[in-house]
Design an enzyme around this catalytic site. Structure first.
Site, PDB file in Angstrom:
ATOM      1  N   LYS A 150       0.909  -1.245   0.007  1.00 10.72           N
ATOM      2  CA  LYS A 150      -0.012  -0.008   0.080  1.00 10.72           C
ATOM      3  C   LYS A 150       0.771   1.551   0.122  1.00 10.72           C
ATOM      4  O   LYS A 150       0.573   2.349  -0.485  1.00 10.72           O
ATOM      5  CB  LYS A 150      -1.155   0.086   1.136  1.00 10.72           C
ATOM      6  CG  LYS A 150      -2.041  -0.962   0.943  1.00 10.72           C
ATOM      7  CD  LYS A 150      -3.322  -0.677   1.967  1.00 10.72           C
ATOM      8  CE  LYS A 150      -4.617  -1.626   1.289  1.00 10.72           C
ATOM      9  NZ  LYS A 150      -5.632  -1.594   2.019  1.00 10.72           N
ATOM     10  N   LYS A 205      -5.095  -8.774  -6.686  1.00 12.11           N
ATOM     11  CA  LYS A 205      -6.185  -9.049  -5.746  1.00 12.11           C
ATOM     12  C   LYS A 205      -7.323  -8.111  -6.358  1.00 12.11           C
ATOM     13  O   LYS A 205      -7.396  -6.900  -6.844  1.00 12.11           O
ATOM     14  CB  LYS A 205      -5.697  -8.695  -4.438  1.00 12.11           C
ATOM     15  CG  LYS A 205      -6.960  -9.091  -3.308  1.00 12.11           C
ATOM     16  CD  LYS A 205      -6.277  -8.703  -1.984  1.00 12.11           C
ATOM     17  CE  LYS A 205      -6.476  -7.405  -1.837  1.00 12.11           C
ATOM     18  NZ  LYS A 205      -7.059  -7.037  -0.415  1.00 12.11           N
ATOM     19  N   LYS A 240     -11.075  -2.911  -3.934  1.00 14.56           N
ATOM     20  CA  LYS A 240     -12.025  -1.462  -4.081  1.00 14.56           C
ATOM     21  C   LYS A 240     -11.161  -0.443  -4.562  1.00 14.56           C
ATOM     22  O   LYS A 240     -11.743   0.498  -5.398  1.00 14.56           O
ATOM     23  CB  LYS A 240     -12.231  -0.935  -2.573  1.00 14.56           C
ATOM     24  CG  LYS A 240     -12.921  -1.719  -1.721  1.00 14.56           C
ATOM     25  CD  LYS A 240     -13.620  -1.130  -0.450  1.00 14.56           C
ATOM     26  CE  LYS A 240     -13.711  -2.010   0.851  1.00 14.56           C
ATOM     27  NZ  LYS A 240     -12.178  -2.164   1.550  1.00 14.56           N
TER      28      LYS A 240
END
Ligand code: AQP
Length: 343
Positions: free
Chosen positions: A122, A206, A209
């Site tokens: 991230k 993956k 969102k």
């Protein structure tokens, strides 16, 4: 990092949460929500929060956050979480999460956090500019779980490492403060064929969102036509489906669609392969779309009904927070005694 032998003998409790960082999707549903509902139906005490404290570890829009919390709660309920049986609440409305997180920050070791792969993913290349909160995210997650003395945590495969850290923090706390059995060592519940759903556009990424392409995911708010269109456009390869699961190993997009079918049907990849071996995606995709619409259209319809009644969602969140506080309050009070705070 070592676990002590579990000596906890308290009640079984379930805790899990999702970030209000965008609409929930098929990965959230198959990886976590279906197991949340299954555990709720087994009669365990369940705490399902919308983790808004986690959501601010990345840049966010304050004006949109309250509605994002309502939408996540609506998606939980539309997926089968029953607020009469399970506490549904916003993480920030139970302040004990943040209090325990600080205490755990003084228990967890820097080296443990430096090994967390989700932070590396991230934060990207520019980790110096990432927030400290993003780095300590898994410590807050340990507090979310242990402030309820939760014994089981239903999550997708990507959360396995964070759950191991929660166990390490619990074990270290009990060793440092000589209070064996104070916390359970929480067990991850990672089960079913959908523990790692991949993007419809890239079988190595993956489903997420935050993927900029809406075609990469099926949202729980998508209507039947949108679901069918996204499956039709999903990336595949030209070969037919093989007659054994091992042959999917180097075909990530095909493996993903087979996994999605299995998870939606409540079967296994082996059973799907047995049914569709030798068929091309021209035949398989319409069958998958039919199944996905059958399972997900009712969720989307219920979600659409719920988000039109924000006052009702607010009532659910307020009641859930009250229930959560009755469990978390005594635990944080005990923790404060254990660490020796004045009160
Ligand atoms: N693709 C997935 N397959 C299976 N399970 C998944 N989960 C998320 N994506 C998949 C599970 O859903 C729960 C909630 O996740 P989260 O909202 O806390 O954050 P996340 O894992 O970071 O989800 P996203 O969609 O990838 O969000 P963004 O883009 O905001 O980072 C967890 O149990 C997770 O395992």
């Amino acid at each position: 990092m070592t676990d002590t032998a579990p000596t906890y003998s308290g009640p079984q409790r379930i805790l899990s949460g999702m970030q209000p960082t965008g609409g929930l999707h098929l990965g959230n549903y198959l990886g976590a929500l279906v197991n949340w509902v299954a555990l709720q139906e087994r009669g365990a005490a369940c705490f399902y929060c919308v983790v808004d404290l986690h959501a601010i570890t990345m840049p966010h829009n304050p004006a949109e956050l309250p509605d994002a919390v309502r939408k996540a709660a609506a998606a939980y309920i539309a997926s089968g979480v029953d607020p009469e049986k399970s506490a549904v609440f916003a993480q920030s409305s139970v302040t004990a999460h943040a209090e325990l997180a600080w205490i755990f920050q003084c228990v967890a070791r820097l080296g443990w956090l430096e090994r967390m792969t989700q932070f590396k993913d991230k934060a990207g290349k520019d980790k110096e500019r990432a927030s400290v909160g993003l780095f300590t995210y898994p410590v807050l997650q340990a507090a979310d779980i242990l402030v309820y003395k939760a014994t089981h945590v239903p999550v997708g495969e990507d959360q396995k490492q964070h759950l191991e850290l929660s166990r390490d923090i619990a074990a270290r706390f009990m060793r440092d403060f000589d209070c064996d059995g104070f916390f359970p060592l929480p067990e991850p519940v990672i089960q079913g064929a959908g523990t790692r759903i991949m993007s419809l556009k890239d079988g190595l990424k993956k489903m997420s969102k935050s993927d900029p392409s809406d075609l990469s995911r099926i949202n729980l708010s998508d209507d039947a036509d949108t679901i069918a269109r996204k499956i039709k456009k999903a990336k595949t390869d030209p070969a037919a489906l093989p007659d054994n699961v091992e042959a999917l190993a180097d075909r990530p997009e095909a493996a993903n669609l087979v996994g999605i079918y299995a998870a939606l049907a409540g079967s296994s990849k082996e059973q799907v392969i047995a049914e569709f071996a030798g068929q091309g995606f021209g035949a398989f995709k319409p069958k998958l779309a039919e199944l996905a619409v059958e399972r997900l259209a009712p969720v989307a319809n219920e979600y659409a009904r719920l988000i039109n009644d924000p006052a009702e969602i607010d009532r659910v969140l307020a009641k859930g927070a009250e229930r959560a506080r009755t469990v978390a309050g005594p635990v944080i009070a005990e923790v404060k005694d254990v660490v020796g705070f004045w009160r």
